[in-house]
Design a protein around this motif. Structure first.
Motif, PDB file in Angstrom:
ATOM      1  N   SER A   1       1.051  -1.430  -0.378  1.00  0.00           N
ATOM      2  CA  SER A   1      -0.467  -0.053  -0.095  1.00  0.00           C
ATOM      3  C   SER A   1       1.283   1.252  -0.188  1.00  0.00           C
ATOM      4  O   SER A   1       1.982   1.535   0.465  1.00  0.00           O
ATOM      5  N   HIS A   2       0.370   2.260  -0.571  1.00  0.00           N
ATOM      6  CA  HIS A   2       0.695   3.776  -0.568  1.00  0.00           C
ATOM      7  C   HIS A   2       1.085   3.779   0.827  1.00  0.00           C
ATOM      8  O   HIS A   2      -0.177   4.472   1.704  1.00  0.00           O
ATOM      9  N   TYR A   3       2.294   4.746   1.050  1.00  0.00           N
ATOM     10  CA  TYR A   3       2.696   5.520   2.631  1.00  0.00           C
ATOM     11  C   TYR A   3       1.904   6.233   2.653  1.00  0.00           C
ATOM     12  O   TYR A   3       1.199   6.657   4.047  1.00  0.00           O
TER      13      TYR A   3
ATOM     14  N   PHE B  87      11.419  -0.698 -11.337  1.00  0.00           N
ATOM     15  CA  PHE B  87      11.354  -0.792 -10.205  1.00  0.00           C
ATOM     16  C   PHE B  87      12.124   1.376  -9.822  1.00  0.00           C
ATOM     17  O   PHE B  87      11.559   1.777  -8.389  1.00  0.00           O
ATOM     18  N   LEU B  88      12.993   1.841 -10.464  1.00  0.00           N
ATOM     19  CA  LEU B  88      13.716   2.956 -10.170  1.00  0.00           C
ATOM     20  C   LEU B  88      12.358   4.228 -10.548  1.00  0.00           C
ATOM     21  O   LEU B  88      12.701   5.132  -9.460  1.00  0.00           O
ATOM     22  N   THR B  89      11.483   3.504 -11.499  1.00  0.00           N
ATOM     23  CA  THR B  89      10.480   4.697 -11.757  1.00  0.00           C
ATOM     24  C   THR B  89      10.059   4.755 -10.514  1.00  0.00           C
ATOM     25  O   THR B  89       8.470   5.385 -10.209  1.00  0.00           O
ATOM     26  N   ALA B  90       9.044   3.336  -9.950  1.00  0.00           N
ATOM     27  CA  ALA B  90       8.575   3.100  -8.845  1.00  0.00           C
ATOM     28  C   ALA B  90       9.231   3.328  -7.711  1.00  0.00           C
ATOM     29  O   ALA B  90       7.912   4.401  -6.668  1.00  0.00           O
TER      30      ALA B  90
ATOM     31  N   SER C  31       4.421   0.193  -3.620  1.00  0.00           N
ATOM     32  CA  SER C  31       3.449  -1.370  -4.012  1.00  0.00           C
ATOM     33  C   SER C  31       4.294  -1.921  -5.730  1.00  0.00           C
ATOM     34  O   SER C  31       4.060  -2.609  -6.356  1.00  0.00           O
ATOM     35  N   LEU C  32       3.899  -0.825  -6.765  1.00  0.00           N
ATOM     36  CA  LEU C  32       4.709  -0.967  -7.623  1.00  0.00           C
ATOM     37  C   LEU C  32       6.028  -0.776  -7.684  1.00  0.00           C
ATOM     38  O   LEU C  32       7.133  -2.297  -8.873  1.00  0.00           O
TER      39      LEU C  32
END
Length: 474
Positions: free
Chosen positions: A310-312, A360-363, A371-372
């Motif tokens: 989940s997003h923080y 991964f860096l984009t996330a 989550s991404l």
């Protein structure tokens, strides 16, 4: 890297003040009891942020306080000290309570792969720093004495509500229903910088000060500890969203009034972990700790994955059903990783690796979208590249995610191997295999075939090799 800044209410490109170092401060625990898993969600997300900053190339110095004095039962500076309350509950001294629960907090952090900050400073170590700041605020006219205590005067500020999302009429007394008004205050939202013995005779920890024997207010400690270890400017300050007001609001007020300039550029707030009944706390319902989850059979990494899914900046609802779903996801993910078999002669495909790392860096750079980032691990498993590259990418990503993915996969492979070996040494089946081998040596083919068919009916396959006969379940 873009992060949501609670101060501006928008995503901003993260640019530290000094290229050589990110100065990061995170509010630490009040060590009067165990940390519940709602508290630990905040520390997990702060841990991911620190590791993400290091991962993208920033050196980081992270400082965290330990509140072992000064945090009252109400954030509005009323009620007894939480530390004294804990000491009474357990019939121990305040410092015994502080040490016990500090050690317990870091033991939980270790279980959850939360990195220990570079500097951990108890409030009781910095009394001189607090006195210096309070003295400076009095000299500059931002503080006043009343009823034996020193208060910060919020009326001297052009803008007190730094985060801009509080209505004054809703804060007439404090931030908790039923809080009694402090008649010493000149203004409704003034807050205590230093308490004296005149108000809290039973306070266990007291120090000499220019205003009498007493102890610091809760809010002053983070300003003092940050200034001591990180200097007069701070890149990013972290904490739970419930700290935004009044704690972080008061930190900004006193720090910038003392320094005479802007103090911190970015504010990172993690939202609540709720139950179906509302916000999690130590006072209602089942007291949910890491140890309790372990006693119910949950790996702490399952809880970490649950948080990362989940997003923080979204409230997260805890239930055992949701945690079970995370446990299944973790088991399936590690099982897929366990199926990968690296070839020592096979090199990492750099082009494929860089493409996977880009996702991964984009996330991470998109406001720490964990989550991404987890989805990027699944993308690795589906990628059309060799297993050596996949394992290298998973190891690389887990520097930030810290889910023990390769370790869990290795453990799963080892358990599977043990199970297979145990199956291959069943004494009854071994005896039948030996009897079949003896029948073959005696050219008793009918008996050998009968034994083979009997084993086959049990789901056992015989494998004849030059070194003898083996068996396996099919």
């Amino acid at each position: 890297m873009y992060l949501y800044n609670s101060l501006s209410h928008k995503k901003e490109e993260f640019k530290p003040n000094h290229e050589g170092l990110v100065k990061m401060y995170t509010c630490g625990p009040t060590v009067y009891h165990f940390a519940h898993i709602g508290n630990l969600r905040t520390y997990i997300m702060e841990d991911v942020l620190e590791k993400a900053l290091r991962y993208v190339g920033y050196p980081v110095k992270r400082v965290m306080n330990i509140t072992d004095v000064g945090h009252l039962a109400s954030d509005a500076d009323t009620g007894e000290d939480k530390m004294l309350k804990g000491a009474r509950r357990e019939h121990k001294s305040v410092m015994e309570i502080a040490k016990y629960y500090t050690d317990a907090f870091f033991a939980d952090c270790e279980k959850l792969n939360i990195k220990r900050p570079d500097v951990v400073e108890p409030a009781t170590n910095c009394i001189d720093e607090f006195i210096q700041i309070v003295s400076g605020l009095l000299e500059k006219g931002f503080a006043y004495l009343a009823g034996g205590n020193v208060y910060f005067d919020t009326s001297k500020l052009e803008k007190y509500y730094a985060f801009g999302d509080h209505e004054e009429e809703n804060l007439a007394v404090g931030v908790r229903e039923g809080v009694e008004e402090d008649t010493n205050k000149r203004n409704k939202n003034d807050f205590v910088l230093w308490f004296t013995k005149s108000k809290f005779e039973d306070q266990a920890l007291k120090w000499e000060s220019p205003w009498g024997v007493g102890y610091p207010g809760w809010h002053i400690e983070c300003s003092g500890i940050s200034l001591k270890h990180l200097g007069e400017d701070l890149d990013i300050h972290c904490g739970g969203i419930d700290n935004a007001f009044p704690h972080h609001t008061n930190e900004i007020a006193q720090s910038e009034s003392f320094l005479g300039h802007k103090w911190c550029n970015y504010w990172f707030h993690v939202h609540h972990l709720n139950t179906n009944d509302g916000k999690m706390s130590k006072s209602k319902g089942e007291f949910l700790t890491v140890s309790l989850l372990e006693s119910k059979g949950y790996d702490p990494m399952v809880y970490r994955l649950f948080c990362l899914q989940s997003h923080y900046r979204r409230n997260l609802v805890f239930s055992y059903e949701n945690l079970d779903n995370a446990a299944v996801a973790y088991q399936k993910l590690t099982a897929k990783i366990a199926e990968l078999s690296p070839d020592t002669e096979e090199a990492v495909d750099k082009e494929a690796f860089d493409k996977l790392k880009g996702k991964f860096l984009t996330a991470l750079n998109g406001d720490l979208n964990t989550s991404l980032a987890v989805t990027a691990v699944y993308d690795v498993l589906k990628a059309k590249t060799n297993d050596t590259t996949k394992l290298a990418a998973i190891k690389d990503f887990d520097q930030v995610l810290s889910l023990n993915l390769l370790e869990a996969a290795a453990k799963m492979r080892a358990e599977k191997k043990r199970e297979e070996e145990a199956q291959e040494h069943d004494p009854i089946i071994d005896a039948l295999v030996s009897a079949r081998l003896a029948a073959k040596k005696e050219k008793n083919w009918a008996e050998a075939d009968r034994i083979r068919d009997e084993l086959k009916a049990q789901g056992i396959e015989i494998i004849d090799t030059p070194q003898g006969s083996k068996w396996k379940r099919v």
